[in-house]
Design a protein around this motif. Structure first.
Motif, mmCIF file in Angstrom:
data_model
loop_
_atom_site.group_PDB
_atom_site.id
_atom_site.type_symbol
_atom_site.label_atom_id
_atom_site.label_comp_id
_atom_site.label_asym_id
_atom_site.label_seq_id
_atom_site.Cartn_x
_atom_site.Cartn_y
_atom_site.Cartn_z
ATOM 1 N N GLY B 269 0.873 -1.174 -0.097
ATOM 2 C CA GLY B 269 -0.134 -0.057 0.021
ATOM 3 C C GLY B 269 0.811 1.330 -0.052
ATOM 4 O O GLY B 269 0.271 2.262 0.053
ATOM 5 N N ARG B 270 2.067 1.053 0.226
ATOM 6 C CA ARG B 270 2.877 2.261 0.246
ATOM 7 C C ARG B 270 3.372 2.831 -1.089
ATOM 8 O O ARG B 270 3.320 1.891 -2.127
ATOM 9 C CB ARG B 270 4.499 2.093 1.004
ATOM 10 C CG ARG B 270 3.835 1.729 2.333
ATOM 11 C CD ARG B 270 4.807 2.683 3.135
ATOM 12 N NE ARG B 270 4.675 2.073 4.689
ATOM 13 C CZ ARG B 270 5.053 2.807 5.529
ATOM 14 N NH1 ARG B 270 5.749 3.944 5.397
ATOM 15 N NH2 ARG B 270 4.594 2.296 6.704
ATOM 16 N N ARG B 276 -1.194 -1.474 -6.639
ATOM 17 C CA ARG B 276 -1.987 -1.900 -5.569
ATOM 18 C C ARG B 276 -2.335 -3.434 -5.497
ATOM 19 O O ARG B 276 -2.572 -4.101 -6.610
ATOM 20 C CB ARG B 276 -3.204 -1.226 -5.371
ATOM 21 C CG ARG B 276 -3.065 0.347 -5.144
ATOM 22 C CD ARG B 276 -3.881 0.934 -4.341
ATOM 23 N NE ARG B 276 -5.079 0.442 -3.830
ATOM 24 C CZ ARG B 276 -6.233 0.127 -4.760
ATOM 25 N NH1 ARG B 276 -6.039 0.961 -5.929
ATOM 26 N NH2 ARG B 276 -7.430 -0.269 -4.532
ATOM 27 N N LYS B 278 -4.693 -5.300 -4.846
ATOM 28 C CA LYS B 278 -6.007 -5.772 -5.101
ATOM 29 C C LYS B 278 -6.421 -5.475 -6.535
ATOM 30 O O LYS B 278 -7.332 -6.009 -7.071
ATOM 31 C CB LYS B 278 -7.337 -5.547 -4.132
ATOM 32 C CG LYS B 278 -7.762 -3.809 -4.250
ATOM 33 C CD LYS B 278 -8.437 -3.597 -3.487
ATOM 34 C CE LYS B 278 -8.667 -2.180 -3.461
ATOM 35 N NZ LYS B 278 -9.729 -1.601 -2.208
ATOM 36 N N ARG B 279 -5.375 -4.955 -7.310
ATOM 37 C CA ARG B 279 -5.867 -4.290 -8.710
ATOM 38 C C ARG B 279 -5.762 -5.766 -9.597
ATOM 39 O O ARG B 279 -4.736 -6.470 -9.594
ATOM 40 C CB ARG B 279 -4.779 -3.579 -9.283
ATOM 41 C CG ARG B 279 -4.891 -2.945 -10.598
ATOM 42 C CD ARG B 279 -4.020 -1.758 -11.090
ATOM 43 N NE ARG B 279 -3.910 -0.984 -9.965
ATOM 44 C CZ ARG B 279 -4.832 0.224 -9.899
ATOM 45 N NH1 ARG B 279 -5.866 0.192 -10.762
ATOM 46 N NH2 ARG B 279 -5.119 1.093 -8.973
#
Lengths: 314, 288
Positions: B269-270, B276, B278-279
């Motif tokens: 998440g950074r 990302r 969940k992409r």
């Protein structure tokens, strides 16, 4: 009125991409706020920062009174998050999904079970509650996702594109569910690509483009910038199209032009006649004419171009 | 102050132990519920034991083979360690799947302890490995004539070492999974690592018979130390160097795996992370 969400000069970078370029935000408690924008506008980046999933590169943000960087755990105990890709466990039943989130939020087994039963009933999932979530339709999965976000009774709820990818009837169902959330008094931040959705659900709308908040206001305020309606005129040939474009621009009518069509911001049906007359006087034939509700594209266009001069042209 | 959906809401907090229990329960339920997973968890050890024990049976008549030993007593520890190692790849797949489907984002948006998701995964996969070890031992006893020669303590020690190694290895593969965020990549990458290590070891042939470069690998391969120690425990051999070496190997693997996993986890998440989690694949990692 107190603010459930505040953000000040928040920035975020992904390598060389500036996802957020200094966003300010204030959302009053107990209201629904829609972040409107295309893919890549920075909506999800902002949601990720507000939900503590990613730290901001600079700037400050607070949710339910807690700073997202200094007090992430307190923020997490106050929020619910429904992401873009229905994050439910396909191998667990609907009931188990909600129960698990409830337990992780610290509810007792009993509180969590009761909460799950109540939420399943509220979202018309009672019958499907003991089936694996993997067998659900897209709309049911989103409803379950939403139900799981609510089991902890969050003060602030984040809905990241809750209806993306849903068919129209599932979208309508979900809209009804979201409308009732507000009745309970929660603060809701939702992101969407659909002006219609923001219009229907939100008290206030922020329009994002390329990492910036380009406009903010009520749906009525934003629509008034577009004129409330759009007259879309189609042309059969390129020469007619370019003639028409020149003619309209001469009259100061803001227009954008994808695929040999021209979109003219308008206030209503009464604006159709002047446009047709103008083109007819110039001897330009048209192949199609439509008066429609503005879309996000129209709002974008209106925000990034000169204001409408239709009144003078009338 | 902002109001909540239900003003009577109270917000008790959980603790690490409770969170891990809840998440272990979830992982185990998934294994039991997905028929393929449950089936292969059971079939894999049966298949491995049957195949490997029969294929390498001829080893017993090779000149380097210790005299007076039943081939299955010699081979079973190797097969157990190999299976446990392969099984650890599933940890990478499991965590990558959770990252990919957005479950991890959901967990990270909850007020739970950092790391409880990872510990839960390591424990549920460790339990599955343990189950497989027991299946192999039972099958070995019932069908292939396997017997412990190191007494009760030897048996306990053999099972304990195998399980401890299984747990330590999950951390290496959790790091893989967190890093790749993609179940397929994690699986392929995992097997690419584990397969050579299975054979470049003392598992199936004496290390001295391997070519020089493989010997070099075998000597730093933690699987070798585990095989040597569990084999000594089964056969009732002298344990003096093997046990300590195996313990060190387990500790080193666990420490390295945890370090890599938590380092990769910090960057989820950074900015500058590889898109990302969940992409879905095929969608460019845009900034939205």
């Amino acid at each position: 009125m107190s603010h459930a969400i505040t953000a000040t000069a928040v920035t975020q970078d992904f390598g060389n991409v500036h996802a957020l370029r200094g966003v300010d935000l204030e959302i009053a408690a107990g209201t629904v706020y829609a972040l409107l924008g295309h893919n890549g506008a920075g909506k999800t980046s902002l949601v990720n920062i507000l939900t503590t999933l990613a730290p901001p590169a600079s700037g400050h943000a607070a949710v339910a009174g807690f700073d997202v960087v200094r007090n992430p755990k307190q923020v997490r105990s106050k929020i619910g998050l429904t992401g873009q890709f229905a994050a439910v466990d396909a191998d667990l039943t609907g009931r188990e999904n909600i129960h698990m989130i409830g337990r992780l939020l610290g509810l007792s087994a009993r509180q969590s079970r009761d909460g799950a039963a109540e939420l399943l009933a509220r979202f018309s999932l009672t019958e499907a509650g003991d089936r694996r979530a993997g067998t659900y339709s897209g709309g049911m999965r989103r409803r379950l996702d939403l139900a799981a976000s609510l089991v902890g009774k969050p003060e602030v709820l984040f809905l990241d594109e809750p209806t993306t990818g849903l068919d129209p009837s599932a979208r309508l169902e979900l809209w009804e569910v979201i409308e009732h959330l507000v009745d309970g008094g929660a603060t809701v931040l939702l992101t969407t690509q659909y002006l219609e959705e923001a219009d229907r659900l939100a008290h206030r709308i922020g329009v994002m483009n390329e990492g910036l908040m380009v406009a903010e206001g009520t749906a009525a305020e934003l629509k008034s910038k577009v004129g409330g309606h759009v007259v879309q005129v189609g042309f059969a040939t390129d020469s007619e199209f370019s003639d028409a474009l020149r003619a309209l621009e001469r009259e100061g009518l803001a227009a954008d032009f994808p695929n040999r069509t021209i979109n003219v911001p308008a206030h209503g049906a009464s604006d159709v006649a002047p446009i047709v007359r103008l083109l007819d006087d110039a001897g330009i034939g048209i192949s199609g004419l439509e008066l429609r509700e503005p879309t996000l594209d129209d709002v974008y266009f209106a925000l990034t171009s000169a204001p409408s001069h239709l009144d003078q042209a009338r | 102050m902002s109001s909540s959906v239900n003003p009577t809401s109270n917000k008790p907090t959980t603790n690490f132990f409770v969170e891990v229990m809840i998440l272990v329960g979830r992982n185990l339920r998934k294994i039991l519920r997905v028929p393929q997973l449950a089936f292969f968890s059971l079939v894999q050890p049966v298949l491995f034991l049957t195949l490997f024990s029969q294929v390498f049976r001829g080893l017993a008549s090779s000149p380097g083979f210790p005299r007076g030993i039943n081939y299955i007593d010699y081979l079973l520890p190797s097969i157990v360690i190999s299976t446990v190692a392969q099984n650890a790849v599933q940890s990478a797949v499991g965590i990558a799947t959770d990252l990919n489907t957005g479950m991890i984002d959901r967990f990270r948006s909850l007020p739970i302890t950092r790391g409880s998701v990872l510990f839960a995964r390591s424990i549920s996969d460790f339990l599955r490995s343990g189950f497989q070890v027991l299946v192999m031992l039972a099958l070995g006893y019932a069908v292939f004539g396997f017997r412990f020669h190191g007494g009760f303590l030897g048996a306990i020690g053999m099972v304990g070492l195998s399980m401890a190694f299984a747990w330590a290895l999950t951390w290496i593969f959790l790091a893989f999974g967190v890093q790749t965020k993609n179940p397929e990549t994690a699986q392929v990458a995992g097997f690419m690592v584990i397969f050579p290590l299975m054979f470049a070891s003392s598992s199936y042939v004496p290390v001295e018979t391997l070519p020089g470069w493989l010997q070099a690998i075998a000597q730093v391969n933690p699987l070798s130390y585990l095989v040597d120690a569990t084999r000594a425990l089964v056969l009732g051999w002298d344990l003096s160097p093997d046990l300590a070496q195996a313990a060190i190997a387990i500790a080193a693997v666990a420490a390295a795996g945890m370090f890599l996993t938590f380092r990769a986890w910090r960057y989820i998440g950074r900015p500058k992370s590889a898109g990302r989690a969940k992409r879905p694949r095929g969608v460019p990692a845009s900034a939205d």
